[in-house]
Enzyme design. Sequence first.
Site, PDB file in Angstrom:
ATOM      1  N   SER A 164       0.871  -1.181   0.000  1.00 16.90           N
ATOM      2  CA  SER A 164       0.000   0.000   0.000  1.00 16.90           C
ATOM      3  C   SER A 164       0.901   1.221   0.000  1.00 16.90           C
ATOM      4  CB  SER A 164      -0.867   0.009   1.269  1.00 16.90           C
ATOM      5  OG  SER A 164      -1.424   1.295   1.478  1.00 16.90           O
ATOM      6  N   TYR A 177      -2.736  -0.918  10.437  1.00 14.33           N
ATOM      7  CA  TYR A 177      -2.637  -1.128   8.980  1.00 14.33           C
ATOM      8  C   TYR A 177      -1.313  -0.582   8.435  1.00 14.33           C
ATOM      9  CZ  TYR A 177      -4.081  -1.124   4.042  1.00 14.33           C
ATOM     10  OH  TYR A 177      -4.153  -1.332   2.676  1.00 14.33           O
TER      11      TYR A 177
HETATM   12  P1  NAD Z   1     -11.223  -6.272  -0.314  1.00 15.78           P
HETATM   13  O1  NAD Z   1     -11.784  -6.150   1.060  1.00 15.78           O
HETATM   14  O2  NAD Z   1     -12.126  -6.165  -1.469  1.00 15.78           O
HETATM   15  O3  NAD Z   1     -10.403  -7.619  -0.457  1.00 15.78           O
HETATM   16  C1  NAD Z   1      -9.639  -8.182   0.563  1.00 15.78           C
HETATM   17  C2  NAD Z   1      -9.654  -9.676   0.402  1.00 15.78           C
HETATM   18  O4  NAD Z   1      -8.836 -10.286   1.424  1.00 15.78           O
HETATM   19  C3  NAD Z   1     -11.069 -10.264   0.564  1.00 15.78           C
HETATM   20  O5  NAD Z   1     -11.252 -11.278  -0.406  1.00 15.78           O
HETATM   21  C4  NAD Z   1     -11.016 -10.860   1.949  1.00 15.78           C
HETATM   22  O6  NAD Z   1     -11.950 -11.905   2.144  1.00 15.78           O
HETATM   23  C5  NAD Z   1      -9.590 -11.356   1.985  1.00 15.78           C
HETATM   24  N1  NAD Z   1      -9.130 -11.721   3.315  1.00 15.78           N
HETATM   25  C6  NAD Z   1      -9.248 -11.001   4.468  1.00 15.78           C
HETATM   26  N2  NAD Z   1      -8.744 -11.716   5.488  1.00 15.78           N
HETATM   27  C7  NAD Z   1      -8.303 -12.899   4.969  1.00 15.78           C
HETATM   28  C8  NAD Z   1      -7.700 -14.051   5.532  1.00 15.78           C
HETATM   29  N3  NAD Z   1      -7.453 -14.130   6.848  1.00 15.78           N
HETATM   30  N4  NAD Z   1      -7.383 -15.072   4.712  1.00 15.78           N
HETATM   31  C9  NAD Z   1      -7.645 -15.013   3.382  1.00 15.78           C
HETATM   32  N5  NAD Z   1      -8.231 -13.949   2.798  1.00 15.78           N
HETATM   33  C10 NAD Z   1      -8.558 -12.904   3.608  1.00 15.78           C
HETATM   34  O7  NAD Z   1     -10.083  -5.150  -0.390  1.00 15.78           O
HETATM   35  P2  NAD Z   1      -9.006  -4.818  -1.517  1.00 15.78           P
HETATM   36  O8  NAD Z   1      -8.956  -3.363  -1.620  1.00 15.78           O
HETATM   37  O9  NAD Z   1      -9.233  -5.630  -2.736  1.00 15.78           O
HETATM   38  O10 NAD Z   1      -7.672  -5.280  -0.771  1.00 15.78           O
HETATM   39  C11 NAD Z   1      -6.737  -6.174  -1.331  1.00 15.78           C
HETATM   40  C12 NAD Z   1      -5.335  -5.790  -0.880  1.00 15.78           C
HETATM   41  O11 NAD Z   1      -5.011  -4.501  -1.434  1.00 15.78           O
HETATM   42  C13 NAD Z   1      -5.168  -5.666   0.634  1.00 15.78           C
HETATM   43  O12 NAD Z   1      -3.911  -6.200   1.012  1.00 15.78           O
HETATM   44  C14 NAD Z   1      -5.190  -4.163   0.855  1.00 15.78           C
HETATM   45  O13 NAD Z   1      -4.468  -3.788   2.006  1.00 15.78           O
HETATM   46  C15 NAD Z   1      -4.493  -3.700  -0.412  1.00 15.78           C
HETATM   47  N6  NAD Z   1      -4.725  -2.280  -0.728  1.00 15.78           N
HETATM   48  C16 NAD Z   1      -5.960  -1.832  -1.110  1.00 15.78           C
HETATM   49  C17 NAD Z   1      -6.121  -0.482  -1.402  1.00 15.78           C
HETATM   50  C18 NAD Z   1      -7.443   0.105  -1.862  1.00 15.78           C
HETATM   51  O14 NAD Z   1      -7.511   1.323  -2.027  1.00 15.78           O
HETATM   52  N7  NAD Z   1      -8.475  -0.693  -2.089  1.00 15.78           N
HETATM   53  C19 NAD Z   1      -5.050   0.392  -1.296  1.00 15.78           C
HETATM   54  C20 NAD Z   1      -3.822  -0.093  -0.883  1.00 15.78           C
HETATM   55  C21 NAD Z   1      -3.672  -1.437  -0.612  1.00 15.78           C
END
Ligand code: NAD
Length: 279
Positions: A164, A177
Amino acid sequence: MSSTSATTQGVIPVHLLKGQKALVTGANSGIGRATAVALGRAGCDVAVNYVAGREEAEQVVDEITAMGVRAAAYEADVSQEDQVVAMMDRMVGEFGTIDILVANAGLQRDAALTDMTLAQWQKVLDVNLTGQFLCAREAVKEFVRRGVVPEVSRAAGKIICMSSVHQIIPWSGHVNYASSKGGVLMMMQTLAQELAPKKIRVNAVAPGAIKTPINRSAWETPEAERDLLQLIPYDRVGDPDDIAHAVVALASDLMDYVVGATLYVDGGMTLFPGFATGG
Ligand code: NAD
């Protein structure tokens, strides 16, 4: 289609990763889902990990198999060692091996410091950091066992850590986080250094603001989106395909000399946008 054909989206060469086996954690939602589909489009067989929401995972599997590659849904909590070991054993048994790990699963449990419980702190560290460590460790065992297969890839394996912008931007009210993602940065670089001699490439993608369920409140109203855009020089909120395409590129041999790098995919969020007019 020839190997130079593009997808319906017009961006991913359909044979870029032909025959490779990829595992994407947290692949039934948001960025993970888009990444799993994009890897399938690039020719991978894809293991779709999920911890809850089997139906969504099966939808992703159906979407990928419709492209003519293999896919399967694997339930596992990435923070649980026994479940990660079992998932990797199953994947290697069913797919034959693993070439690409996208350690994507992550969550937020936001609170101001004095309101944050130890459980909130621990949960985020367990999933976002320990989960990536466990998945990387198990994938690397298989990468090392199998070694380089030149017809498949120049590398013995590729790991892409989903980080991130908060691996370097402090984030008030989200100390769990931001600490987890800061940890991902140093874990990724250390693994990259340790594993490069074994021809394993470890890199990270660091998304900025991407429209997914994890940050819905930051973009779902016009007011919230306007405030968010103040932080994004490129003047649009990202979508999951922006990240998926970066992952596909990093996993491919086009990027074979890229080791230990973080690719920021953030519309310029890490460019100190306040300094465009201030300072
Ligand atoms: P999201 O909530 O749509 O997806 C997260 C996924 O992780 C979901 O499928 C959830 O079920 C899964 N998950 C959570 N705990 C878990 C576990 N214990 N075991 C297996 N799976 C698990 O959110 P996203 O935005 O798609 O996030 C994906 C990644 O991207 C994350 O690591 C998040 O930190 C990172 N990220 C997202 C953003 C953003 O703006 N959306 C920005 C920076 C980083």
